[in-house]
Design an enzyme around this catalytic site. Structure first.
Site, mmCIF file in Angstrom:
data_model
loop_
_atom_site.group_PDB
_atom_site.id
_atom_site.type_symbol
_atom_site.label_atom_id
_atom_site.label_comp_id
_atom_site.label_asym_id
_atom_site.label_seq_id
_atom_site.Cartn_x
_atom_site.Cartn_y
_atom_site.Cartn_z
ATOM 1 N N HIS A 262 0.862 -1.182 0.000
ATOM 2 C CA HIS A 262 0.000 0.000 0.000
ATOM 3 C C HIS A 262 0.899 1.233 0.000
ATOM 4 O O HIS A 262 1.496 1.563 1.021
ATOM 5 C CB HIS A 262 -0.917 -0.002 1.220
ATOM 6 C CG HIS A 262 -1.788 1.211 1.263
ATOM 7 N ND1 HIS A 262 -2.835 1.379 0.394
ATOM 8 C CD2 HIS A 262 -1.751 2.327 2.014
ATOM 9 C CE1 HIS A 262 -3.416 2.548 0.631
ATOM 10 N NE2 HIS A 262 -2.770 3.140 1.609
ATOM 11 N N ASP A 264 1.052 5.097 -0.335
ATOM 12 C CA ASP A 264 0.281 6.336 -0.362
ATOM 13 C C ASP A 264 0.927 7.291 -1.359
ATOM 14 O O ASP A 264 2.130 7.549 -1.289
ATOM 15 C CB ASP A 264 0.231 6.923 1.050
ATOM 16 C CG ASP A 264 -0.628 6.061 1.967
ATOM 17 O OD1 ASP A 264 -1.836 5.981 1.721
ATOM 18 O OD2 ASP A 264 -0.089 5.428 2.902
ATOM 19 N N ASP A 374 -7.723 1.551 1.811
ATOM 20 C CA ASP A 374 -7.422 2.490 2.905
ATOM 21 C C ASP A 374 -8.279 3.752 2.897
ATOM 22 O O ASP A 374 -8.037 4.657 3.674
ATOM 23 C CB ASP A 374 -5.937 2.876 2.806
ATOM 24 C CG ASP A 374 -5.433 3.587 4.051
ATOM 25 O OD1 ASP A 374 -5.943 3.281 5.143
ATOM 26 O OD2 ASP A 374 -4.548 4.445 3.933
ATOM 27 N N HIS A 578 -6.115 9.722 -1.089
ATOM 28 C CA HIS A 578 -6.755 9.709 0.230
ATOM 29 C C HIS A 578 -5.921 10.259 1.389
ATOM 30 O O HIS A 578 -6.329 10.121 2.551
ATOM 31 C CB HIS A 578 -7.303 8.315 0.548
ATOM 32 C CG HIS A 578 -6.261 7.245 0.711
ATOM 33 N ND1 HIS A 578 -6.014 6.302 -0.242
ATOM 34 C CD2 HIS A 578 -5.410 6.973 1.719
ATOM 35 C CE1 HIS A 578 -5.060 5.491 0.170
ATOM 36 N NE2 HIS A 578 -4.667 5.875 1.372
HETATM 37 ZN ZN LIG Z 1 -3.250 4.946 2.569
#
Ligand SMILES: [Zn+2]
Length: 1014
Positions: A262, A264, A374, A578
């Site tokens: 994951h 970001d 997420d 996000h």
């Molecule tokens: Zn995230």
């Protein structure tokens, strides 16, 4: 028999830790290291490789915050190691307590080709297997000194989040730079013992399997000579063969594991660092795919693939090959893993358009799953968008983070506001960074709420955010868990295969209706107001740019700016990631975002201006044309068209009151402002009804202390409401404009270190009171709200979301209702009793709360709507939201839902005036039914010259109408969001001469491709 479990378990822990793990690398020699530190931002690879080096040694400090150091490591494989497996061990000074979120490296060969990433849990580079002995070793490492922002002492004030404030103190010390012999047998023994030891801890103490494992582990430990682990590891492994071969129970839970990181797209690092994070992880994962034939990896976010393609083409070549082999699986079909609360209808649609199109054109792959592990909650508008994008599944993990209520399903149908149902999975492993630990696997099996009717769950496996993805150890453990007695059965599985299997085994899953509200991170609707306003401004300007450029292209032949719009859209979509739009990134990210939005606004204004000038004709014509980009006609100007400006009769008046306040009246709305600048009355003339609750004062600014227990920029905790200061005292209440076209009152206040100036405006012909608020905000850990106590009795209210609105309770009957104490709206909140309602409209405030109270005086119900204007968290950006802000909020008494929709568009899309020679600009398309709203008019992305028009039913009812074109129409075809012919439309779409007759269901959206006759 005596119970000696704790003794054997403690023995396993110590021997593994102190003797067996160190024996994986039994011999090592130091490498020679030299360094060059790039003076500013990262440099191209060729430049980093060529730069002159100076010596550096293990133990030396390196890495000012955000700097990049190019290390060269060299040595020679000892002759004595011939025939052995040799690896380089490069520890940049990692803190292995955190798998990512710190320094990282990417290893290159001397020719500049990337080898793999270096991460806290992944410090090895394979040199030779088997080694010849005597071979030279030369590698380069691009080492990024990303500072630790969020430590295991979290949420502490730090200036490290922006290069401009971070200072130049070195952040790391080189810890190990060695060539070493890798003993694979010992490494396998470690994994055997970890898997069995971790499984053993999860099994019931009264079950035979636990004891079988305990005795087998004991025999293996007995077989190890602690003075010669390498010489006895094989014998120890042979003691474990039998217990590792015992198969899983037929009823065992089945876990589809998929390699995952994951990452970001920006968060505790700037966007430019994500470009490199993604390249490091992708280099790691393509290397691991080559080493491990059973392993499969997935990566979401088309933007991240596009970054690798642009910035690390050698890595991208490896990714493309692995995708073609079906082992590196693009997931999600979105441009980024965006927020879903705040993006507009069109932006949410374009996340899928641009994501899916990228995967289709680059890889020939069409995703059918949305992948949002997420994201901070999911709107009721999303299921229809997923379906209209040609997808049918959703994966999210985040709902397990909810503070209060435990979500009742792991596999379910999720039904949106229009009735669309999406098969959704929410992994019971409760993490998107599964590491194949026995505790995680057992938790997934135990936690799974659909036992008895379903057996499959998914586990995204690997370290994200600079952790480098899946490790070879995780792959080794997964192999042992494939079919192991006592454990859930694990196998590598592509997301689409998982969904197909899960759907097939579960034909009647439970249904969850409406939004998937995350009971956490509620303040992400408010933090970093300027980033949010930049997003909304860009969305509005994109609507106008597409509309006017398409109109100018069809009418005047002006070239349609396909490439520029494509690039601008992708930039806006990226910033809906996000942690950017929600305001939870470091200062650097938000500083850059504001500058980026300013650049986009200038570019879009230029596009809009050029198109409108082309449509208006020669300015010497001297006619002032009013362009209306909103979806409803106003001031006699049709939606999507322009007409000559006509000044309406002005009938606004303002009169002074004895208390120092004023009465504003335009015949439609009569507003009383008291001597404190607060609205004590707002009467809708048509009904004669008062909107403000008796004794209530609207336009009231309220200040709360706001120091959540954790996640400062993300969270507001319920107890913030226990303390409140009403900002009543006014420094000034004065008339600003006296009519007749408009009347306005100015109110000035000061509090703490901040000041506020408000302008309350009533315009001729409008039933809307506009409140423009300018704040010079210099508070810390405070929450500023703007309150409207309304005389409305209702159990629920509507808040706009994508392609419609969703209802939420005004009460707190259940823990589910109470948890929604801060929620999202797009442009309006609407409350109504049958036959009469009030809308509160805003172009850019997303956070709000609605509460109810019963008045002691008259027993009536006061429903109070409060917009969330500003917060001042100090982590991760210590100066969040300091400085100047402007907001608009409007009160519309007597509004039906259709009025709320119309006014919501109107406040964000002001009329534009252009001087030219044309008498009018006729809209390309016109609708004869107000509930049918145009959300986009644009040229088709394929460059065919077709017009694409997206329409939705906005009221939550059924609507029939006709869309008329002002050009000869050759064909009209319903499409999906990607503008491909589509037969999934549920309402009626019937070509009718130069138009289309539409009958849409509640909140239904339809995309039409209109081919002009040529
Ligand atoms: Zn995230």
């Amino acid at each position: 028999m005596h119970d000696d479990r704790t003794l054997v378990e403690a023995r396993l822990k110590r021997v593994l830790e102190e003797r067996i793990r160190p024996a994986v690398y039994p011999e090592s020699v130091p490498l020679t290291v030299s360094v060059w530190t790039a003076p500013g931002e990262p440099v191209p690879v060729v430049e980093g490789l060529a730069a002159p080096r100076s010596p550096i040694a293990v133990g030396d400090a390196w890495g000012a915050p955000w700097s990049t150091s190019w290390l060269t490591v060299s040595g020679t494989v000892p002759e004595a190691w011939a025939g052995r497996t040799v690896e380089a061990l490069i520890d940049l000074g990692f803190d292995a307590n955190m798998p990512g979120f710190q320094c990282e490296g990417l290893v290159y060969r001397p020719d500049g080709s990337p080898v793999k990433g270096l991460n806290p849990q992944n410090q090895w580079v394979r040199i030779a297997a088997p080694a010849a002995g005597g071979e030279p070793v030369l590698l380069h490492v691009e080492a990024a000194a990303n500072p630790v922002i969020l430590d295991y002492h979290p949420f502490l004030l730090t200036e490290l989040g922006d290069r401009e404030t971070a200072g130049d103190e070195p952040q790391y010390r080189l810890a190990r730079m060695d060539l070493a012999v890798f003993d694979e047998t010992v490494w396998q023994l470690v994994l055997d013992l970890e898997v069995l030891g971790e499984l053993m801890a999860e099994l019931p103490a009264d079950g035979a399997r636990r004891w079988e494992l305990l005795r087998a582990v004991e025999r293996a430990l007995d077989a190890i000579d602690l003075q010669d682990v390498n010489g006895t590891a094989a014998a120890a492994r042979s003691c474990l063969v039998e217990v590792l071969a015992a198969p899983a129970a037929p009823s065992a839970h089945r876990i589809g594991a998929i390699g995952h990181a994951h990452i970001d797209s920006a968060w505790l690092w700037p966007l430019r660092e994500t470009v490199r994070k993604v390249a490091r992880t992708a280099a790691n994962m393509t290397a691991l795919l080559e080493d491990e034939p059973d392993f499969l990896y997935t990566m979401s976010q088309a933007q991240q693939f596009a970054w690798i393609k642009e910035h690390r083409p050698e890595v991208y070549a490896r990714v493309k090959k692995a995708v073609a082999d079906g082992r590196f699986v693009p997931a999600g079909g979105m441009w980024v893993e965006s927020d879903t609360n705040m993006p507009s209808s069109e932006a949410m649609a374009r996340q899928f358009v641009h994501g899916k199109r990228f995967f289709l054109s680059e890889f020939g792959v069409e995703n059918e799953e949305a992948w949002l592990p997420d994201t901070f909650g999911f709107t009721g508008g999303l299921p229809q968008i997923i379906r209209n994008a040609g997808s049918k599944w959703l994966l999210t993990q985040k709902i397990s983070w909810s503070q209060i209520n435990k979500f009742p399903h792991h596999t379910f149908l999720w039904e949106g506001i229009d009735g669309t149902r999406i098969f959704t999975h929410f992994p019971p492993v409760d993490t998107y960074n599964c590491s194949m630990k026995g505790s995680e696997i057992a938790h997934a099996a135990r936690n799974f709420k659909d036992k008895g009717v379903a057996r499959h769950s998914l586990a995204p496996t690997g370290w994200g955010d600079g952790g480098g993805g899946t490790t070879r150890e995780m792959v080794g453990k997964a192999a042992r868990l494939r079919d192991l007695e006592g454990s859930a059965a694990v196998r590598w599985q592509r997301p689409a295969e998982f969904f197909a299997e899960a759907e097939a085994e579960y034909p009647k899953p439970p249904v969850w209706v409406g939004e998937l509200y995350l009971e956490l991170h509620r303040a992400t609707l408010t933090s970093q107001a300027r980033t949010k306003q930049g997003n909304r401004r860009s969305e509005n300007l994109l609507r106008e740019a597409e509309l006017w450029c398409a109109t100018a292209a069809l009418r005047t032949g002006l070239a349609y700016p396909y490439e520029r719009l494509d690039r601008i859209w992708k930039t806006v979509l990226l910033h809906q990631f996000h942690d950017i739009l929600p305001g939870s990134s470091i200062a650097w990210v938000h500083r850059e975002a504001e500058a980026t939005y300013a650049g986009l606004a200038a570019e879009l204004e230029e596009l809009i201006g050029a198109a409108q000038r082309a449509l208006a004709g020669d300015p010497a014509g001297g006619r002032e044309l009013v362009f209306n980009g909103a979806p409803h006609g106003r001031s006699a100007v049709p939606a999507g068209g322009a007409a000559v400006a006509v000044a309406g009769p002005g009938d606004c008046a303002v009169t002074a009151r004895e208390d120092g306040g004023f009465v504003l009246d335009n015949g439609l709305l009569r507003v009383v402002v008291d001597g404190d600048g607060l609205v004590v009355s707002a009467v809708d003339a048509a009904s004669g009804r008062e909107a403000v609750a008796p004794g209530g004062r609207a336009n009231l600014l309220q200040l709360h202390p706001d120091f959540p227990n954790m996640w400062d920029a993300w969270d507001v905790d319920q107890f913030y409401r226990n303390t409140v200061t009403d900002l009543v005292a006014a420094d000034e209440v004065a008339v600003l404009t006296e009519g007749p076209a408009e009347v306005a009152v100015r109110v000035a206040r000061s509090f703490g270190s901040s000041t506020v100036t408000q302008t309350l405006t009533l315009r001729a012909g409008s039933g809307r009171l506009d409140i423009d608020t300018e704040v010079d905000w210099h508070e810390a850990e405070k929450f500023l709200k703007l309150a409207f106590p309304l005389d409305v009795h209702t159990e629920r209210y509507a808040a706009e979301t994508q392609f419609g609105h969703q209802f939420r309770p005004t009460h707190t009957n259940t823990s589910w209702d109470a948890a929604k104490f801060e929620a999202c709206n797009h442009r309006f909140v609407h409350l109504a009793e049958p036959g009469w309602g009030v809308a509160l409209v805003t172009p850019s405030t997303y956070g709000h709360d609605v509460t109810r109270a019963v008045r002691a005086e008259d027993g009536g119900t006061t429903t109070t709507v409060r917009f969330s204007l500003l917060r001042a968290p100090r982590f991760p950006d210590p100066r969040t939201d300091q400085g100047q802000h402007r907001f608009r909020h409007s009160l519309v008494p007597g509004a039906e839902i259709g009025d709320a929709v119309r006014e919501g568009y109107a406040v964000g899309l002001p009329e534009r005036r252009v001087t030219g020679s044309a008498e009018a600009v006729r809209p390309l398309v016109e609708l004869d039914q107000d509930a049918l709203v145009v959300s986009a008019v644009k040229l088709a992305d394929d460059g065919s010259g077709d017009l694409v028009v997206r329409v939705y039913e906005s009221g939550g009812g059924r609507a029939r109408g006709r869309l008329a074109t002002s050009f000869a129409l050759a064909a009209a075809v319903p499409c999906d969001l990607l503008e491909r012919p589509w037969d999934g439309t549920r309402g009626e779409v019937v070509a009718d001469g130069d138009g289309v007759r539409l009958a849409l269901r509640p909140f239904e959206l339809v995309t039409l491709r209109l081919t002009p006759a040529r």
